[in-house]
Scaffold this active site. Sequence first.
Site, mmCIF file in Angstrom:
data_model
loop_
_atom_site.group_PDB
_atom_site.id
_atom_site.type_symbol
_atom_site.label_atom_id
_atom_site.label_comp_id
_atom_site.label_asym_id
_atom_site.label_seq_id
_atom_site.Cartn_x
_atom_site.Cartn_y
_atom_site.Cartn_z
ATOM 1 N N LYS A 119 -32.717 -19.326 -58.990
ATOM 2 C CA LYS A 119 -33.569 -20.533 -59.040
ATOM 3 C C LYS A 119 -34.837 -20.292 -58.221
ATOM 4 O O LYS A 119 -34.807 -20.272 -56.998
ATOM 5 C CB LYS A 119 -32.864 -21.767 -58.489
ATOM 6 C CG LYS A 119 -33.664 -23.026 -58.806
ATOM 7 C CD LYS A 119 -33.443 -24.172 -57.859
ATOM 8 C CE LYS A 119 -34.219 -24.091 -56.584
ATOM 9 N NZ LYS A 119 -35.687 -24.167 -56.723
ATOM 10 N N THR A 137 -34.461 -26.242 -44.780
ATOM 11 C CA THR A 137 -33.664 -26.123 -46.009
ATOM 12 C C THR A 137 -32.464 -25.213 -45.773
ATOM 13 O O THR A 137 -31.360 -25.481 -46.264
ATOM 14 C CB THR A 137 -34.531 -25.597 -47.174
ATOM 15 O OG1 THR A 137 -35.661 -26.452 -47.327
ATOM 16 C CG2 THR A 137 -33.757 -25.575 -48.471
ATOM 17 N N GLY A 138 -32.655 -24.152 -44.997
ATOM 18 C CA GLY A 138 -31.542 -23.253 -44.678
ATOM 19 C C GLY A 138 -30.416 -24.009 -43.987
ATOM 20 O O GLY A 138 -29.222 -23.796 -44.280
ATOM 21 N N CYS A 148 -43.635 -14.766 -44.416
ATOM 22 C CA CYS A 148 -42.645 -15.153 -43.404
ATOM 23 C C CYS A 148 -42.881 -14.382 -42.116
ATOM 24 O O CYS A 148 -42.912 -14.956 -41.036
ATOM 25 C CB CYS A 148 -41.246 -14.918 -43.933
ATOM 26 S SG CYS A 148 -40.986 -13.275 -44.592
ATOM 27 N N GLY A 178 -36.531 -19.203 -47.430
ATOM 28 C CA GLY A 178 -37.320 -20.430 -47.390
ATOM 29 C C GLY A 178 -37.361 -20.974 -45.975
ATOM 30 O O GLY A 178 -37.192 -20.236 -45.010
HETATM 31 P P1 NAD Z 1 -38.534 -24.475 -48.842
HETATM 32 O O1 NAD Z 1 -37.367 -24.362 -47.939
HETATM 33 O O2 NAD Z 1 -39.241 -25.772 -48.948
HETATM 34 O O3 NAD Z 1 -38.124 -24.125 -50.347
HETATM 35 C C1 NAD Z 1 -37.503 -22.907 -50.668
HETATM 36 C C2 NAD Z 1 -36.603 -23.095 -51.877
HETATM 37 O O4 NAD Z 1 -35.545 -23.976 -51.557
HETATM 38 C C3 NAD Z 1 -37.280 -23.686 -53.102
HETATM 39 O O5 NAD Z 1 -36.794 -22.994 -54.235
HETATM 40 C C4 NAD Z 1 -36.789 -25.115 -53.106
HETATM 41 O O6 NAD Z 1 -36.757 -25.700 -54.386
HETATM 42 C C5 NAD Z 1 -35.398 -24.965 -52.556
HETATM 43 N N1 NAD Z 1 -34.825 -26.161 -51.935
HETATM 44 C C6 NAD Z 1 -35.485 -27.204 -51.362
HETATM 45 N N2 NAD Z 1 -34.582 -28.080 -50.850
HETATM 46 C C7 NAD Z 1 -33.352 -27.570 -51.088
HETATM 47 C C8 NAD Z 1 -32.024 -27.994 -50.771
HETATM 48 N N3 NAD Z 1 -31.784 -29.114 -50.103
HETATM 49 N N4 NAD Z 1 -30.999 -27.188 -51.135
HETATM 50 C C9 NAD Z 1 -31.216 -26.022 -51.778
HETATM 51 N N5 NAD Z 1 -32.451 -25.587 -52.120
HETATM 52 C C10 NAD Z 1 -33.503 -26.342 -51.769
HETATM 53 O O7 NAD Z 1 -39.509 -23.297 -48.420
HETATM 54 P P2 NAD Z 1 -40.960 -22.966 -49.006
HETATM 55 O O8 NAD Z 1 -41.899 -24.010 -48.524
HETATM 56 O O9 NAD Z 1 -40.852 -22.675 -50.454
HETATM 57 O O10 NAD Z 1 -41.279 -21.568 -48.277
HETATM 58 C C11 NAD Z 1 -41.908 -21.478 -47.046
HETATM 59 C C12 NAD Z 1 -40.910 -21.127 -45.962
HETATM 60 O O11 NAD Z 1 -40.166 -19.973 -46.337
HETATM 61 C C13 NAD Z 1 -41.565 -20.745 -44.639
HETATM 62 O O12 NAD Z 1 -40.882 -21.358 -43.567
HETATM 63 C C14 NAD Z 1 -41.388 -19.236 -44.553
HETATM 64 O O13 NAD Z 1 -41.391 -18.716 -43.245
HETATM 65 C C15 NAD Z 1 -40.094 -19.059 -45.239
HETATM 66 N N6 NAD Z 1 -39.947 -17.690 -45.730
HETATM 67 C C16 NAD Z 1 -39.092 -16.849 -45.081
HETATM 68 C C17 NAD Z 1 -38.962 -15.531 -45.487
HETATM 69 C C18 NAD Z 1 -38.029 -14.585 -44.777
HETATM 70 O O14 NAD Z 1 -37.760 -13.500 -45.298
HETATM 71 N N7 NAD Z 1 -37.513 -14.923 -43.606
HETATM 72 C C19 NAD Z 1 -39.698 -15.069 -46.573
HETATM 73 C C20 NAD Z 1 -40.566 -15.956 -47.222
HETATM 74 C C21 NAD Z 1 -40.669 -17.274 -46.788
#
Ligand code: NAD
Length: 470
Positions: free
Chosen positions: A170, A225-226, A277, A221
């Site tokens: 997804k 959300t994590g 990230c 992400g």
């Molecule tokens: P986000 O957490 O908003 O969204 C990421 C994904 O999660 C999307 O596909 C979204 O639809 C999904 N999502 C949202 N709510 C959810 C839920 N309750 N349950 C399951 N899935 C859900 O993140 P973003 O804004 O897309 O990305 C930016 C963030 O990602 C930044 O904090 C960045 O640091 C982090 N990031 C981390 C890495 C890494 O390797 N550590 C890499 C890239 C981005």
Amino acid sequence: MRNDIPLLIASRRETGESGTFEVRDPGDESVAGLCPAASPAQLERAVAAAEAAFARFKDSKHDERRALLHAIADRIEAHAEELAELVTREQGKPLPLARFEVGGAAAWARHAASLDIPETVLEDSEERRIVLCHRPLGVVGSITPWNWPLLIAIWHLVPALRAGNAVVMKPSELTPLSTLRLVELVNEVAPRGLVNSVSGGAEIGSRIAAHEGIRKLVFTGSTATGQAIVHAGAGNLKRLTLELGGNDAAIVLPDADPDAIAEGLFATAFLNMGQTCAALKRLYVPESLHDAIAERLAGIAGRQVLGHGLDSGTTFGPVQNPVQLAKVEALVADARARGGRVLCGGERLARDGYFYPPTIVTHVEDGARLVDEEQFGPVLPLVRYRDLDEAVVRANRSELGLGGSVWGQDIELAERTAARLECGTVWINSHAEVMPHVPFGGAKRSGVGMEFGVEGLLEYTQTQVVHRKK
Ligand code: NAD
């Protein structure tokens, strides 16, 4: 505009049972494409298809899996230009950077093909033979963000397949098209139902996180959300790899040469317009070097050419979405209100697209939102320090711990300082470099588990001890 990219469920092309949604081009705010919106029933069918495919694929030979990964890399390379343009249209990055992303995707697939899954003999005595093995897990769910959509999708997909699993992917609802097209291409070479795609936002994401048929979830992400995913996944205790937010500190040592490091600092802070990230996000500089470094960074920022990612000559693209842009604006406003000085940039451009120029802010301290929070955009705070020990303490104050770096000429001091930083990767005289053979993961609230290399691959397996009495 692309409106021809389907979902792939059981290797069949499907439209979205919940209709379609628009994907915006951040470079001009036009509609880049229409994405099929998956229904909950489509997710159920995707998981069922993956379960059926797993029953066949789990016993596949290693050579078959390696061949599949090379075939996927071949498909990516054959469609490299199409995929790069899709990434630029939906994500915003300049086309050369999107080509780099697509090239990285193929390289990661080939590297995963080269990895061996180890078997370790723990004891081979007269009484017994004990071997540590790694078995496939089952259906792996993948949820990805919007910053490096294609590359992160591949980071999830290829170790899952190398280890013998089936996958349901997804992508972010902001950048779904390149991933859905990737899955379509993968299905030209993969066994039926092995790789499936669904689409949508938090609603479908949380269903994936809670799904009892999904044995492992790999998520990249935000930390918030994590954390929600950890709760949602508790039902079946699914295995989790979480790559979350970062607020990486870099410490410049007093013997650093500003001319030698300025380009590297800029490139790694503003990689992908700062939406990376493991980008450098807080820069701690000694008093003696502060002005020289600030001036050089502002000079490099001033040479950037902002524009649509498909325009030739563009070196700096837009922020991906208006929410992220508003966050960057709010953090800069907070810094200004606290006496921060904006050396360059600092205002959204008055044109279509979510353009915010590379921005350097000085005279900010810990406690300002720009220093304490992850900006995830094109603005870098410079924080002065007097004493190196104090700089290390301040760098470690964050609850996040993805990466960190130390810049200077005294390598022994740099290595001693690096060892004191609380983060998953620490670079010396560079930052944000990730490679397929080098494990990568976060400390503290930046994540759980590792990606890449053999350590990353083994996260897609169930460890099994085979204990034979002689
Ligand atoms: P986000 O957490 O908003 O969204 C990421 C994904 O999660 C999307 O596909 C979204 O639809 C999904 N999502 C949202 N709510 C959810 C839920 N309750 N349950 C399951 N899935 C859900 O993140 P973003 O804004 O897309 O990305 C930016 C963030 O990602 C930044 O904090 C960045 O640091 C982090 N990031 C981390 C890495 C890494 O390797 N550590 C890499 C890239 C981005």
